[in-house]
Design an enzyme around this catalytic site. Sequence first.
Site, short mmCIF file in Angstrom:
data_model
loop_
_atom_site.label_atom_id
_atom_site.label_comp_id
_atom_site.label_asym_id
_atom_site.label_seq_id
_atom_site.Cartn_x
_atom_site.Cartn_y
_atom_site.Cartn_z
N SER D 46 -12.03 -90.37 -3.96
CA SER D 46 -13.19 -91.02 -3.33
C SER D 46 -13.25 -90.70 -1.85
O SER D 46 -14.33 -90.49 -1.28
CB SER D 46 -13.12 -92.54 -3.53
OG SER D 46 -13.24 -92.84 -4.90
N ASN D 47 -12.09 -90.64 -1.19
CA ASN D 47 -12.07 -90.25 0.21
C ASN D 47 -12.40 -88.78 0.38
O ASN D 47 -12.72 -88.35 1.48
CB ASN D 47 -10.69 -90.52 0.82
CG ASN D 47 -10.53 -92.00 1.12
OD1 ASN D 47 -11.24 -92.53 1.95
ND2 ASN D 47 -9.62 -92.65 0.41
N LYS D 165 -3.96 -94.82 -11.13
CA LYS D 165 -4.17 -95.24 -9.74
C LYS D 165 -5.15 -96.39 -9.78
O LYS D 165 -6.28 -96.23 -10.25
CB LYS D 165 -4.76 -94.10 -8.90
CG LYS D 165 -5.14 -94.57 -7.49
CD LYS D 165 -5.90 -93.54 -6.66
CE LYS D 165 -6.20 -94.15 -5.27
NZ LYS D 165 -7.03 -93.28 -4.43
#
Lengths: 299, 299, 299, 299
Positions: D46-47, D165
């Site tokens: 996502s980053n 995660k």
Amino acid sequence: MISFNGIFPPLPTSFDDKENLSPEKIQYNIRALSHYPLAGFLILGSNGELVMLSEKEKTEAYHAARQAIPEGKIMLAGTGGQSTRETIRLTAEAARAGADAALVLHPFYYKGLMDKEALMAHYHAVAESSEIPVLIYNMPANSGMDLGADMILAIADHPNIIGLKDSGGNLAKMGQVIGQSKPGFQVLAGSAGFLLPALSLGAVGGILALANIAPDECIQIYKYFLDGKLPQARKLQQQMIPPNTAVTRQWGVPALKAAMDHLGLYGGPARQPIQPMKPETKNKLFEILQHAGIQPIKP
Amino acid sequence: MISFNGIFPPLPTSFDDKENLSPEKIQYNIRALSHYPLAGFLILGSNGELVMLSEKEKTEAYHAARQAIPEGKIMLAGTGGQSTRETIRLTAEAARAGADAALVLHPFYYKGLMDKEALMAHYHAVAESSEIPVLIYNMPANSGMDLGADMILAIADHPNIIGLKDSGGNLAKMGQVIGQSKPGFQVLAGSAGFLLPALSLGAVGGILALANIAPDECIQIYKYFLDGKLPQARKLQQQMIPPNTAVTRQWGVPALKAAMDHLGLYGGPARQPIQPMKPETKNKLFEILQHAGIQPIKP
Amino acid sequence: MISFNGIFPPLPTSFDDKENLSPEKIQYNIRALSHYPLAGFLILGSNGELVMLSEKEKTEAYHAARQAIPEGKIMLAGTGGQSTRETIRLTAEAARAGADAALVLHPFYYKGLMDKEALMAHYHAVAESSEIPVLIYNMPANSGMDLGADMILAIADHPNIIGLKDSGGNLAKMGQVIGQSKPGFQVLAGSAGFLLPALSLGAVGGILALANIAPDECIQIYKYFLDGKLPQARKLQQQMIPPNTAVTRQWGVPALKAAMDHLGLYGGPARQPIQPMKPETKNKLFEILQHAGIQPIKP
Amino acid sequence: MISFNGIFPPLPTSFDDKENLSPEKIQYNIRALSHYPLAGFLILGSNGELVMLSEKEKTEAYHAARQAIPEGKIMLAGTGGQSTRETIRLTAEAARAGADAALVLHPFYYKGLMDKEALMAHYHAVAESSEIPVLIYNMPANSGMDLGADMILAIADHPNIIGLKDSGGNLAKMGQVIGQSKPGFQVLAGSAGFLLPALSLGAVGGILALANIAPDECIQIYKYFLDGKLPQARKLQQQMIPPNTAVTRQWGVPALKAAMDHLGLYGGPARQPIQPMKPETKNKLFEILQHAGIQPIKP
């Protein structure tokens, strides 16, 4: 300064089979649970059906609890109402009955209006008028609101507000509150589902529905942690998640009461419209308790 | 069979400047608003700070309202509590005071337990014991729960449950309830923000915070609709959305009370922890009222 | 200025039984539906599985649709991506293929960053670079975000942004947008569940999944409304809510495709991980269609 | 069996000032961070603005990362798409580029259809076809969905699915997954905000945005924990919460990139519509970093 280190069960409020308040059964449960090295008891939390009781019944419940709680054990009383004046009144009733501290759920019906300013004004007015210290109570699953770290830290900025019970399970928030609050501010885990992670961050203990039916196990997780026995703590913590989920998020108060009946305490009915557990669900619950190794309460 | 055709203001509950209940001011507002062709009044809805009142004050408010509401106008009373027994008791109090029907907000604190079965049991027990007919009240913004069409239709399946106030604004759901409910079941819009769309789907009227400060305009939308003057209805509907938003979702009860003070009714304070409006926000509110063409209440 | 008055089906994207794109089947459906007085077609909306297609497939789908859509019918193309550059590129592709306007779903993955400023910058950059006019697309059930009236009005402040499809069903918001947007800004209902209420507020038409399988009925609601035949419109609107719910919120794209197969159009599979309907659910769906009086598509 | 013990930074994807992909800058950051004892790197989480990249750019980013990641460090690649076929294709691309494992965000656009059955089918098809092992990725803040423990456990039931995660921060759920999943299933904290509590429950490490700018501190929390130095771990954990909040939930990707520029890595712009940080917000960010004692990246 009062210390909240340790484990507290939030007592269910006992009703007879006509749903009338039964102070005797509340006292019966307290006396039975007092054989365990619990730090104290919470009367009239969410598991105590606070919102189901009349004004008079709340006072009766405070007094009943106080009479049964042994010296040396802390009595916490749930006193949160939707208005500041009602909360002040209930907190005074609890103090008069002998409670050691008040656990104040924030008002939440007018969600859109309950900003930092309103909640600070509310808690500070309650804390100012109260003879006993005040703890903040955050319970998003029921209130439909989740107090943020900033809000909690702002509310905590009053000498008579000395702690927080957080049932939301956002551990990053809990860590921020612990790290940034004034010295001596005490944070308590609000559910056995995250007791160990909360302790690892600096929580001083927990107010745990599961402690009504598995006091030994909850206390043991806490002790393992204090003794630095993390692998043992972790194993027991993992083992306690399914029964904890069963009596909280999954099936709630009627499951907690059914488990208490099953294990030798008084459970009895919850007040309508909460429905009794269906027999087949009850059997699933009992299997979960057995599978987790939860034993009957000691006589 | 009682008919709810038309417009009802949900009266705010009046407090003096010490936040004590003021039955006289409630009556003052009712008398002033009775010059308008409103269908009736709701006492102790969400705008009436129901959850802020003591048991005794609720009864006083019912009686005060009844004394002031003229013959021929309907008195609706909010009587919903978290337990079935409290709701039954309050509904009986309202009936004793002379209410024509009870508007029952569903219990919501134990959200996870309030399934179709629990809410049917709750409403049917209340309806069964009540001498006056019962309406369901769905208010997701405050309760944190949204009753679905299936649930509403199941609850409605009792002869003494005769209608619904829905404040959620899900019009597809409203259409489904209107289309599939028993003959004579009456649906009322719960906010002026969607009065016209609700009427277009078959709602019989509305219980509208805005009707406290813009009774003429609310009634006019309703009349335009009945007369088939849709373009005029639409124009007035669009014009009323900003002031409606201001006194409901945006700034809530204190804005409604400030607007009432501004327009010649009694507003007064809301109970703490609801905070008074800041002067600059109040000025914005008055501009919105003016811009929408809202006039002082007729003397 | 292009006018969106009337009813548009958002076409599902057709795949063969290996889930490969089938331009022929898309065209087959367009040709069959062109016998109805629909205003046009949307290719690659949420029902068109836009997010399931590769870059190349999107372009193919635009071209396939354009070739089949008869002159005089509007072609709307879904072109929203998560980045501004991708959205600009897709909009240019759609224009090149001959689309009359682009329907741009807002970016939503970085929800916390998608504030008014970011979305204005996004839409204005897309509108600025686009040769065809742009409509805003609000779809909270899928995007997990709900654009407010203020945000929509701010975005709409560009000459090349000429309308809105709102699938959220908040009619008060829709009324506010219609009442306060620039002259000529056109609002379309995004679901048949609230077509009539949206029209009553000033919406010009609808982009309706249901129009793929019940074009006559959707068009008829619109016509009844235009002709001032509100009771007939209301009855048909209520009748269409259950089949609409079935092919949208309840069972979604696979139900829409199953209904199309059932009624003589090409449905075929949705792309994995969307699962095919189970036979028993399919039967329930067909009963709902039958009960609502929905007929096979005319040959 | 590959082990994920330790700390992984989820690399932002580097763009030049025209927002074009800069493989060199990605490699520059990897080389700089490789001086720290990190367990490996995640590319395209996502980053990493995964959803902002074209198909071609994703492949380029995988290859760029692989070339720079030193032997002995793990390369994780984000490969989740909305369709199963796209996810399979991307996972194969990542494997071809040399990734050691794929981190697969679940599809989420059709939220209502993504039930346990659909997600099991999706993940099992991906795992079946993949040459590299697969980890589940739960990211509720962006996806708008939160995978429950039951769902995760069902998905995990495939030999090629070896870990999770979780960025949601529900520690009770994490504890349940750890306690009930198959032997060897590895759970990674998805945010530095709850690294220590996750480790206390049995998580093996973390994939932490903060590890891009405070690798030493993140590794140190992990080491203190392994060494049984809980008070030190707790103190550092609390200290890292404010900077972590700043570069994640509060200000997100642009803050992470600004912090990287500030500390000697390459940050650069995020892709539009993500807006650059305002100078005054940037200053607040730098103060938070300084206050937390975060040092420039070692040359």
